[in-house]
Each structure stands twice: as structure tokens, then as C-alpha cells.
Motif scaffolding. Structure first.
Motif, PDB file in Angstrom:
ATOM      1  N   THR A 110       0.984  -1.095  -0.141  1.00 21.88           N
ATOM      2  CA  THR A 110      -0.056   0.059   0.038  1.00 21.88           C
ATOM      3  C   THR A 110       0.911   1.317   0.116  1.00 21.88           C
ATOM      4  N   VAL A 111       0.394   2.342  -0.501  1.00 21.34           N
ATOM      5  CA  VAL A 111       1.153   3.709  -0.385  1.00 21.34           C
ATOM      6  C   VAL A 111       0.128   4.616  -0.409  1.00 21.34           C
ATOM      7  N   CYS A 165      -2.375  -4.233   9.913  1.00 23.33           N
ATOM      8  CA  CYS A 165      -1.597  -5.087   9.667  1.00 23.33           C
ATOM      9  C   CYS A 165      -2.202  -6.459   9.778  1.00 23.33           C
ATOM     10  N   SER A 166      -1.390  -7.471   8.820  1.00 22.65           N
ATOM     11  CA  SER A 166      -1.498  -8.903   9.117  1.00 22.65           C
ATOM     12  C   SER A 166      -0.658  -9.585  10.139  1.00 22.65           C
ATOM     13  N   ALA A 178      -9.060  -0.495   6.148  1.00 25.79           N
ATOM     14  CA  ALA A 178      -9.696   0.461   7.032  1.00 25.79           C
ATOM     15  C   ALA A 178     -10.418   1.328   6.157  1.00 25.79           C
ATOM     16  N   CYS A 179     -11.390   2.126   7.078  1.00 29.40           N
ATOM     17  CA  CYS A 179     -12.249   3.066   6.365  1.00 29.40           C
ATOM     18  C   CYS A 179     -12.982   3.884   7.430  1.00 29.40           C
ATOM     19  N   VAL A 221       2.370  -4.715   6.724  1.00 26.05           N
ATOM     20  CA  VAL A 221       1.481  -3.474   6.753  1.00 26.05           C
ATOM     21  C   VAL A 221       0.766  -3.748   5.536  1.00 26.05           C
ATOM     22  N   ASN A 222      -0.830  -3.836   5.633  1.00 26.35           N
ATOM     23  CA  ASN A 222      -1.763  -3.683   4.526  1.00 26.35           C
ATOM     24  C   ASN A 222      -2.421  -2.696   4.143  1.00 26.35           C
ATOM     25  N   ASP A 223      -2.444  -1.881   5.042  1.00 20.34           N
ATOM     26  CA  ASP A 223      -3.153  -0.470   4.635  1.00 20.34           C
ATOM     27  C   ASP A 223      -3.004   0.634   5.669  1.00 20.34           C
ATOM     28  N   PHE A 224      -3.004   1.822   5.207  1.00 17.53           N
ATOM     29  CA  PHE A 224      -2.947   3.130   6.095  1.00 17.53           C
ATOM     30  C   PHE A 224      -4.387   3.676   5.888  1.00 17.53           C
TER      31      PHE A 224
END
Length: 299
Positions: free
Chosen positions: A130-131, A187-188, A225-226, A173-176
């Protein structure tokens, strides 16, 4: 993603878009779609870029990335490997993933589009999931190292290059996601002894924010996440066993609120999904989720 039809009957081939009029949602195709898995979509210069593991778009042969101009698909350079995310930063398009450069260069995983070709930005080794743009920098997250040190999150800008944080995140890390101008990493659980799956950035330091209390079949993970203010939701692959068993067998959660001091989270802010959620996005004040889903709250 990876699907043949939108709305069960509209041939879409892995990419589609949706419009809303009152309470009616309508799916639309982008030509004949693409062959392969779409992992990232980004609008840039009025064109829709689609990337992932794809080898054709419409009738055009491509190398993992293509763009749609509103009527046809076109090749967008060549990437050798999987693209996981795309982002626009300072009027330029960037790709992250697990890839090398066509014609030379392996384990690059971060590149910039110059309008004709992808230009490597070397320095990290591993998979970038992710970025995100944050305070004038790009945040990159995944399972990677920098200067031979496992970091899993790093910042970069087009003036100073890579800038390491004062500490590493142990899990992948999967998402910010941004909340009240703070950034959180989701994270996973790739480190068996570390169940801290949400971290918050304080200055240059990552601090554990939420230690998961759930379980999973395989790797427990927060994949997305949202924010639907004040609700702050994390989704992925996690559940807790209950007794007696429910129609959803292990009572999958897969979407739950993340506590934030000063903000109350309510029961209607979250929901149960029977299997893995891969993506969430806020669309016209509604949260849209996507993944491997058959049931929601028993429906």
C-alpha cells in the motif's frame, strides 16, 4: 478484482464501476475488461489506470498495467511482476508492489510513470502492499526491508528520497488510514508472538494502538480500513468462536470498529461478514465492501 460478472449478469472481466441514483445502484463495464487480477485503480490525467497481474486489456496485450480513456484500453508501459497499489503524488503517478523492471532490474517494487515508461525508484527490498499521501510525503507499507533492516513502513518524498522511521512495524502492513489528521497502519499477523495489528504514527515513531482479541483460520489480518466519521472500521480475516454455533458457524466478524479516545463507537457502526474482506471505501456516505462474501449479518 478477480471476477467475471458485475451484478451477477453483466460481463465485466475483473473491472467495473458503479453509479448511484437515489437508492438505485447501477454497474457499468469498461469495454471488454481485462484478463487477470486487478489490484489497483487510479485516475490520472483523465485516464483510468488499472494494474495488478494482467496480461491483456480489451484486445490489447499489456504487462500488468493499462489505462482506459473512456472508450478503449491502451498499454501503459511494462512492469515485470505484480502491482499492488497506485497513487498520484505531486502530479505524478507511482506504482508499488512486488515487481522488477522490464529490460532489467529485479526486486524494485516502487516506480514512477513518466508518460511512456515506468522509472525505477530503488532502495527497498520486498513486497509493498500500500501507498498513501500523508503530510507531503508518501507512506509505503508492506513486508520489506530498507538498508538490510526489516521496516515494513517507510516514508518517501521526491526531494530527499526514503526516510526511515525511528522504529519498525513488526507485522506486515496492508493499509494506511487517516483519522483526525493522524495516520494508522493496519497489519496482518505475520509475527506469531505479536498481535498488535494497528499502529499509530506519533511524530517519527510508530506506537501500538490496538492489539487484536480475535482469531483466524490461518493468518489473522486487518486488510483494509475506512472512516465513516466517527466510526473507524477495520476489516479483513478474523473471528471469535461462540457457543451455541450460529448459521455462520464460527460467527465471523471480519469488520469491527477500532477504538479512538474521545470518539464513541456504536453497534450500528459495524457488521458481520462470513469471510475475508479485502477492500472498503466510503461512497456517498455508505461503506462499500468487497472480498470473498456470501453472508452479511446472516443475510
Amino acid at each position: 478484482g478477480e471476477f467475471k460478472y458485475a451484478d451477477s449478469s453483466l460481463p465485466a472481466n475483473n473491472i467495473a464501476y458503479i453509479t448511484q441514483a437515489s437508492a438505485t445502484y447501477t454497474w457499468h463495464t469498461l469495454g471488454a475488461g481485462v484478463k487477470g487480477t486487478v489490484k489497483a485503480i487510479q485516475v490520472f490525467n483523465g485516464q483510468v489506470f488499472a494494474a495488478g497481474n494482467i496480461d491483456s486489456a480489451g484486445d490489447t496485450k499489456v504487462e500488468n498495467v493499462a489505462y482506459w480513456d473512456g472508450s478503449a484500453w491502451y498499454k501503459a508501459g511494462c512492469i515485470n511482476g505484480a502491482i499492488n497499489d497506485l497513487v498520484v503524488y505531486h502530479n505524478n503517478l507511482y506504482a508499488t508492489g512486488s515487481f522488477g523492471m522490464c529490460g532489467g532490474g529485479t526486486n524494485i517494487n516502487f516506480a514512477k510513470w513518466d508518460g511512456i515508461n515506468w522509472v525505477a525508484i530503488p532502495g527497498i527490498s520486498g513486497n509493498v502492499n500500500t501507498v498513501e499521501v500523508y503530510h507531503g510525503d508518501l507512506l509505503l507499507g508492506g513486508n520489506f526491508s530498507y538498508n538490510s533492516n526489516s521496516v515494513n513502513a517507510i516514508s518517501w518524498n521526491d526531494v530527499t528520497g526514503f526516510n526511515a522511521f525511528s522504529n519498525a512495524i513488526q507485522n506486515e502492513v496492508n493499509d494506511f488510514e487517516l483519522y483526525d489528521d493522524s495516520v494508522f497502519a493496519f497489519c496482518s499477523q505475520t509475527i506469531a508472538t505479536d498481535s498488535m495489528l494497528v499502529h499509530k504514527l506519533y511524530g517519527n515513531e510508530w506506537r501500538g494502538h490496538y492489539k487484536s482479541k480475535f482469531y483466524a483460520n490461518g493468518t489473522q489480518s486487518f486488510k483494509a480500513a475506512c472512516v465513516n466519521y466517527p466510526a473507524f472500521l477495520a476489516a479483513g480475516n478474523f473471528h471469535t468462536p461462540v457457543w451455541p454455533p450460529t448459521p455462520m458457524s464460527t460467527s465471523y466478524f471480519n469488520c469491527r470498529p477500532i477504538p479512538v479516545p474521545g470518539h464513541m463507537q456504536y453497534a450500528y457502526d459495524y457488521f458481520n461478514i462470513d469471510s475475508t474482506i479485502n477492500k472498503m471505501v466510503l461512497f456517498n456516505v455508505n461503506i462499500i465492501i468487497g472480498g470473498v462474501i456470501l453472508f452479511s449479518n446472516g443475510i
